[in-house]
Design an enzyme around this catalytic site. Structure first.
Site, PDB file in Angstrom:
ATOM      1  N   TYR A  59       4.346  -3.776   0.455  1.00  0.00           N
ATOM      2  CA  TYR A  59       3.569  -2.657  -0.237  1.00  0.00           C
ATOM      3  C   TYR A  59       3.726  -1.434   0.327  1.00  0.00           C
ATOM      4  O   TYR A  59       3.291  -1.027   1.471  1.00  0.00           O
ATOM      5  CB  TYR A  59       2.078  -3.179  -0.273  1.00  0.00           C
ATOM      6  N   PHE A 213      -3.602  -8.551 -10.423  1.00  0.00           N
ATOM      7  CA  PHE A 213      -3.973  -7.670 -11.723  1.00  0.00           C
ATOM      8  C   PHE A 213      -5.030  -8.087 -12.284  1.00  0.00           C
ATOM      9  O   PHE A 213      -5.233  -8.187 -13.599  1.00  0.00           O
ATOM     10  CB  PHE A 213      -2.691  -7.836 -12.726  1.00  0.00           C
ATOM     11  N   GLY A 216      -5.773  -6.183 -14.945  1.00  0.00           N
ATOM     12  CA  GLY A 216      -4.596  -5.842 -15.907  1.00  0.00           C
ATOM     13  C   GLY A 216      -3.707  -4.947 -15.361  1.00  0.00           C
ATOM     14  O   GLY A 216      -2.328  -4.993 -15.907  1.00  0.00           O
ATOM     15  N   GLY A 217      -3.588  -4.770 -13.973  1.00  0.00           N
ATOM     16  CA  GLY A 217      -2.483  -3.973 -13.412  1.00  0.00           C
ATOM     17  C   GLY A 217      -2.141  -2.766 -13.801  1.00  0.00           C
ATOM     18  O   GLY A 217      -1.163  -2.275 -13.715  1.00  0.00           O
TER      19      GLY A 217
HETATM   20  N1  LIG Z   1       0.906 -11.764  -5.840  1.00  0.00           N
HETATM   21  C1  LIG Z   1       1.281 -10.983  -6.405  1.00  0.00           C
HETATM   22  O1  LIG Z   1       2.494 -11.257  -7.299  1.00  0.00           O
HETATM   23  C2  LIG Z   1       0.772  -9.811  -6.731  1.00  0.00           C
HETATM   24  C3  LIG Z   1       1.385  -8.717  -7.714  1.00  0.00           C
HETATM   25  C4  LIG Z   1       0.760  -7.801  -7.907  1.00  0.00           C
HETATM   26  C5  LIG Z   1      -0.510  -7.228  -7.207  1.00  0.00           C
HETATM   27  N2  LIG Z   1      -0.739  -8.172  -6.104  1.00  0.00           N
HETATM   28  C6  LIG Z   1      -2.038  -7.748  -5.305  1.00  0.00           C
HETATM   29  O2  LIG Z   1      -3.303  -8.009  -6.433  1.00  0.00           O
HETATM   30  C7  LIG Z   1      -3.999  -6.554  -6.123  1.00  0.00           C
HETATM   31  C8  LIG Z   1      -4.718  -6.063  -7.528  1.00  0.00           C
HETATM   32  O3  LIG Z   1      -3.608  -6.043  -8.446  1.00  0.00           O
HETATM   33  P1  LIG Z   1      -3.012  -4.510  -8.948  1.00  0.00           P
HETATM   34  O4  LIG Z   1      -3.536  -3.535  -7.745  1.00  0.00           O
HETATM   35  O5  LIG Z   1      -1.458  -4.552  -9.056  1.00  0.00           O
HETATM   36  O6  LIG Z   1      -3.765  -4.145 -10.218  1.00  0.00           O
HETATM   37  P2  LIG Z   1      -5.338  -4.074 -10.689  1.00  0.00           P
HETATM   38  O7  LIG Z   1      -6.112  -4.384  -9.703  1.00  0.00           O
HETATM   39  O8  LIG Z   1      -5.247  -4.814 -12.016  1.00  0.00           O
HETATM   40  O9  LIG Z   1      -5.162  -2.516 -11.395  1.00  0.00           O
HETATM   41  C9  LIG Z   1      -4.846  -1.633 -10.456  1.00  0.00           C
HETATM   42  C10 LIG Z   1      -4.710  -0.375 -11.443  1.00  0.00           C
HETATM   43  O10 LIG Z   1      -5.771  -0.117 -11.966  1.00  0.00           O
HETATM   44  C11 LIG Z   1      -6.337   1.269 -11.559  1.00  0.00           C
HETATM   45  N3  LIG Z   1      -7.798   1.120 -11.321  1.00  0.00           N
HETATM   46  C12 LIG Z   1      -8.522   0.328 -10.627  1.00  0.00           C
HETATM   47  N4  LIG Z   1      -9.523   0.540 -10.481  1.00  0.00           N
HETATM   48  C13 LIG Z   1      -9.868   1.521 -11.605  1.00  0.00           C
HETATM   49  C14 LIG Z   1     -11.231   1.753 -12.306  1.00  0.00           C
HETATM   50  N5  LIG Z   1     -12.306   1.475 -11.792  1.00  0.00           N
HETATM   51  N6  LIG Z   1     -11.074   2.555 -13.258  1.00  0.00           N
HETATM   52  C15 LIG Z   1      -9.633   3.020 -13.793  1.00  0.00           C
HETATM   53  N7  LIG Z   1      -8.465   2.648 -13.511  1.00  0.00           N
HETATM   54  C16 LIG Z   1      -8.638   1.802 -12.095  1.00  0.00           C
HETATM   55  C17 LIG Z   1      -5.379   1.454 -10.609  1.00  0.00           C
HETATM   56  O11 LIG Z   1      -5.422   2.905 -10.251  1.00  0.00           O
HETATM   57  P3  LIG Z   1      -5.942   3.843  -9.114  1.00  0.00           P
HETATM   58  O12 LIG Z   1      -5.348   3.462  -7.884  1.00  0.00           O
HETATM   59  O13 LIG Z   1      -5.611   5.280  -9.507  1.00  0.00           O
HETATM   60  O14 LIG Z   1      -7.457   3.506  -9.105  1.00  0.00           O
HETATM   61  C18 LIG Z   1      -4.352   0.750 -10.694  1.00  0.00           C
HETATM   62  O15 LIG Z   1      -3.570   1.512 -11.368  1.00  0.00           O
HETATM   63  C19 LIG Z   1      -3.064  -5.807  -5.732  1.00  0.00           C
HETATM   64  O16 LIG Z   1      -3.569  -4.364  -5.020  1.00  0.00           O
HETATM   65  C20 LIG Z   1      -2.267  -6.530  -4.774  1.00  0.00           C
HETATM   66  O17 LIG Z   1      -2.938  -6.816  -3.307  1.00  0.00           O
HETATM   67  C21 LIG Z   1      -0.218  -9.408  -5.977  1.00  0.00           C
END
Ligand SMILES: NC(=O)c1ccc[n+]([C@@H]2O[C@H](COP(=O)([O-])OP(=O)(O)OC[C@H]3O[C@@H](n4cnc5c(N)ncnc54)[C@H](OP(=O)(O)O)[C@@H]3O)[C@@H](O)[C@H]2O)c1
Length: 285
Positions: A59, A213, A216-217
């Site tokens: 990351y 996600f 919704g990622g």
């Molecule tokens: N195992 C895998 O293959 C895999 C794949 C992807 C992710 N992951 C893990 O899963 C975690 C979560 O997934 P993710 O971060 O990709 O996606 P997520 O949590 O579904 O969404 C993150 C996205 O939403 C925005 N966001 C977050 N909180 C918000 C809020 N309260 N209001 C408006 N926008 C908001 C963030 O932007 P801002 O930063 O601007 O808030 C970012 O663009 C990752 O951080 C990672 O640790 C694992």
């Protein structure tokens, strides 16, 4: 937040954790975010009761100047008692700086060692074997050789608990014949609920189900009418309701919303105290 889940049967965790992927950049290998803000988000997360941080050595920002593991170590080391830092190995760096799935088991030990070093620990709390590309790999792709490597590193004392990411139910069953699986990290959220077979297997075995996600990622629309209606009822945001729905969807579900924003962190963490009613859940079903 009450730390009422036991990861691997022994590590108490709050059900709202934190995903660190968005600290170095908001997109995959995109422009670097401010590292000072990243460290502030991590410290505030712990102040708010977050005791589960999900990371990976890969990351990073696109230019590799900002790295999630480095931010975590700089912001939080020596780590507070009870903080669980989960990481994942499997995807390998390509010459052009991207990431690609590999089935080569020999890459895993160096990846685990990289996480030990960059996080500054002697033992990793939870290491997921992440397989496949964007989608899980074919059902008949064996995880045995790779999971055996991680199981041996666990026996060696370098890893406390093992997990799997981006898997089908058959992969989970195969891995469990080799070593205990404490957590599964698959793609699942309020607008994508089709991972029912794996979720049911996790529930049966008390394995943590930690969707990636969860919001919704940033790729899936979480603004549907049903979420909006329930959000208005609770005076909450649709993202808070999406997280509350996730936690209500299963007693083994844990949320790791990712953000690089202090305001979004506060919003997401507060979702842990929203209790959805049977009427809400019916509206969201
Ligand atoms: N195992 C895998 O293959 C895999 C794949 C992807 C992710 N992951 C893990 O899963 C975690 C979560 O997934 P993710 O971060 O990709 O996606 P997520 O949590 O579904 O969404 C993150 C996205 O939403 C925005 N966001 C977050 N909180 C918000 C809020 N309260 N209001 C408006 N926008 C908001 C963030 O932007 P801002 O930063 O601007 O808030 C970012 O663009 C990752 O951080 C990672 O640790 C694992």
């Amino acid at each position: 937040m009450a730390n009422d889940f036991r990861l691997g049967g022994d590590l108490p965790l709050n059900r709202i954790g934190f995903g660190a992927m968005r600290l170095p950049t908001d997109s995959f290998f995109g422009p670097a975010r401010d590292p000072g803000t990243g460290r502030a988000v991590l410290r505030r997360a712990v102040e708010l009761g977050v005791d589960h941080i999900d990371t990976a050595a890969f990351y990073t920002s696109g230019d590799s100047t900002v790295r999630a593991n480095t931010l975590i170590r700089e912001a939080l080391h020596p780590y507070p008692a009870g903080l669980v830092v989960a990481t994942k190995v499997g995807p390998a760096r390509t010459p052009d700086g991207g990431l690609a799935a590999t089935t080569d088991p020999t890459v895993l030990r160096p990846m685990v060692e990289e996480n030990l070093e960059t996080l500054g620990v002697d033992r990793l709390d939870l290491v997921y074997l992440r397989i496949g590309g964007i989608l899980p790999p074919p059902h008949d792709e064996s995880v045995a050789e790779r999971f055996e490597v991680l199981a041996a590193l666990r026996e060696e004392g370098l890893i406390r608990h093992l997990g799997l990411s981006n898997v089908h139910a058959g992969h989970l069953a195969e891995a469990r014949t080799i070593a205990p699986v404490a957590a599964v990290q698959n793609h699942f959220h309020a607008a994508k609920r089709d991972d029912t077979e794996v979720l049911a297997a996790c529930e049966d075995a008390g394995i943590a189900y930690v969707p990636f996600f969860p919001l919704g990622g940033g790729l899936s629309d979480l603004t549907g009418d049903r979420l909006v209606k329930v959000a208005e009822r609770h005076g909450a945001t649709v993202r808070q309701i999406a997280l509350a729905w996730l936690l209500a969807s299963s007693p083994v579900a844990l949320a790791i919303p990712g953000t690089g924003s202090l305001a979004h962190l506060e919003e997401n963490t507060a979702a842990g105290s929203i209790a959805l009613t049977p009427g809400d859940l019916s509206d969201l079903s």
